[in-house]
Design an enzyme around this catalytic site. Structure first.
Site, PDB file in Angstrom:
ATOM      1  N   HIS A   1       0.865  -1.185   0.000  1.00 17.32           N
ATOM      2  CA  HIS A   1       0.000   0.000   0.000  1.00 17.32           C
ATOM      3  C   HIS A   1       0.897   1.229   0.000  1.00 17.32           C
ATOM      4  O   HIS A   1       1.721   1.406   0.899  1.00 17.32           O
ATOM      5  CB  HIS A   1      -0.923   0.014   1.210  1.00 17.32           C
ATOM      6  CG  HIS A   1      -1.890   1.165   1.199  1.00 17.32           C
ATOM      7  ND1 HIS A   1      -3.152   1.086   0.633  1.00 17.32           N
ATOM      8  CD2 HIS A   1      -1.774   2.437   1.671  1.00 17.32           C
ATOM      9  CE1 HIS A   1      -3.756   2.254   0.760  1.00 17.32           C
ATOM     10  NE2 HIS A   1      -2.947   3.087   1.379  1.00 17.32           N
ATOM     11  N   CYS A   2       0.740   2.063  -1.014  1.00 18.41           N
ATOM     12  CA  CYS A   2       1.600   3.241  -1.168  1.00 18.41           C
ATOM     13  C   CYS A   2       0.871   4.489  -0.695  1.00 18.41           C
ATOM     14  O   CYS A   2      -0.168   4.854  -1.254  1.00 18.41           O
ATOM     15  CB  CYS A   2       2.011   3.402  -2.634  1.00 18.41           C
ATOM     16  SG  CYS A   2       3.071   4.845  -2.910  1.00 18.41           S
ATOM     17  N   PRO A   3       1.382   5.183   0.333  1.00 22.43           N
ATOM     18  CA  PRO A   3       0.697   6.399   0.794  1.00 22.43           C
ATOM     19  C   PRO A   3       0.789   7.546  -0.206  1.00 22.43           C
ATOM     20  O   PRO A   3      -0.032   8.464  -0.169  1.00 22.43           O
ATOM     21  CB  PRO A   3       1.442   6.736   2.096  1.00 22.43           C
ATOM     22  CG  PRO A   3       2.787   6.099   1.945  1.00 22.43           C
ATOM     23  CD  PRO A   3       2.565   4.862   1.140  1.00 22.43           C
TER      24      PRO A   3
END
Length: 353
Positions: free
Chosen positions: A69-71
């Site tokens: 999951h990439c912020p």
């Protein structure tokens, strides 16, 4: 050229953000009912986890071929947007390298026109250039400071994002994800620990870097497959990886240890009241913390010197069956010695001695 970099970078950035990774359909089950025994079940999505999929706590969905999951894109990197995300990681450093070259040459030429050497001193006059014609855009002290700051940002982005691109290319050329690389490492540790004599072969490596590359990057921009069924190498089948995941999950339950909370913990990231060492050694991860009340039981699966990770044991059905997992200070708990006649362990849990 700079506009070209900007357009390509933003196109791939927003593609990765809005196209998304692709999610396992809610309520999904394999075509053959007997295959359910090889898969994990997600209570949140009320469906089985398809091969290579994982549940994301941030997206609250099971993501197909989840990498992480990439912020920065506020989304997961997975099956549908892996190519766009990787192209963004490539183009951003290239654009920053081009911008860095422009900044360096600009500062060099402007300073060269303003510098004068004396017998015992060097003087830089930032008020005006010595040579004609004067530049169309005035270059004063503020412009020099802004260019130097922008140069630092460009070089920092080149190094940081460039390293991420290298990491992504390593996993793509082996047709893995970051999560699957970690699963493979744990498989080797499990086999070595129990001395089972097994040989774990990663099933999705096609044996050729070009073939693995083509699994992500295609001329049409649409990745191969449907995100649920995947081609596998000889000697493996569709559920080789999911079976290994089930073995690791069972092994984790066996090796876990029960703890009881001896004091309250609010669940904050850096607790001030739990000691200086606990405050400064908080885990640098996006994984959550769990709040504890005195007397709570926790099933710990891993830990650091001052922190532990585990799952809170639900004492009643009123909790709704929601699993609470996360980090908590080691100082707040003690190993729980329970009576085997009155206090039975959970399903699959090993009694600690």
């Amino acid at each position: 050229m700079l506009l070209n970099w900007t357009v390509m970078i933003l196109y791939n950035y927003f593609s990765a953000m809005f196209v998304g990774p692709g999610y396992v359909p809610l309520g999904w089950t394999p075509e053959k009912s007997q295959d359910c025994m090889y898969l994990q079940y997600c209570k949140v999505c009320q469906s089985y986890k398809a091969p290579r999929s994982h549940h994301c706590r941030k997206c609250n969905r099971c993501v197909m071929k989840m990498d992480h999951h990439c912020p920065w894109i506020n989304n997961c990197c997975g099956y549908q947007n892996h190519a766009s995300f990787t192209l963004f990681l490539l183009l951003a450093p290239l654009g920053c390298i081009h911008a860095s070259f422009i900044f360096i040459m600009t500062m060099y030429t402007q300073l060269y026109n303003r510098i004068s050497f004396g017998w015992s001193s060097v003087r830089i006059d930032m008020s005006a250039a010595k040579r004609d014609p004067r530049p169309i855009i005035p270059f004063g002290l503020s412009a020099f400071a802004a260019s130097l700051f922008a140069l630092g940002l460009a070089l920092g982005t080149t190094i940081a994002v460039g390293m991420l691109f290298i990491i992504q290319m390593k996993v793509i050329l082996t047709n893995k994800t970051s999560i699957e690389s970690w699963i493979e490492e744990k498989a080797k540790d499990r086999i070595q620990y129990y001395q089972t004599g097994e040989t774990f072969i990663f099933p999705y490596d096609m044996g050729s870097k070009w073939k693995n590359f083509r699994q992500v990057f295609t001329w049409s921009g649409i990745p191969e497959g449907d995100g649920l069924d995947w081609p596998v190498r000889d000697g493996c089948h569709q559920y080789s990886l999911t079976i290994e995941q089930l073995k690791q999950k069972a092994d984790k339950r066996v090796r876990s240890v029960r703890y009881r909370a001896t004091e309250d913990y609010s669940g904050v990231c850096c607790p001030v009241t739990k000691g200086v060492k606990t405050f400064f050694t908080t885990p640098c991860t996006e994984e959550p913390r769990i709040a504890l009340s005195k007397g709570d039981l926790i099933l710990a699966t891993r830990g650091l010197k001052h922190w532990m990770y585990g799952e809170k044991i639900l004492m009643s059905a009123d909790d709704g069956g929601i699993r609470e997992r996360g980090w908590f200070p080691r100082k707040c708990v003690e190993k729980y010695q329970y009576d085997s006649e009155t206090d039975q362990p959970l399903d699959g849990e090993k009694k600690s001695k």
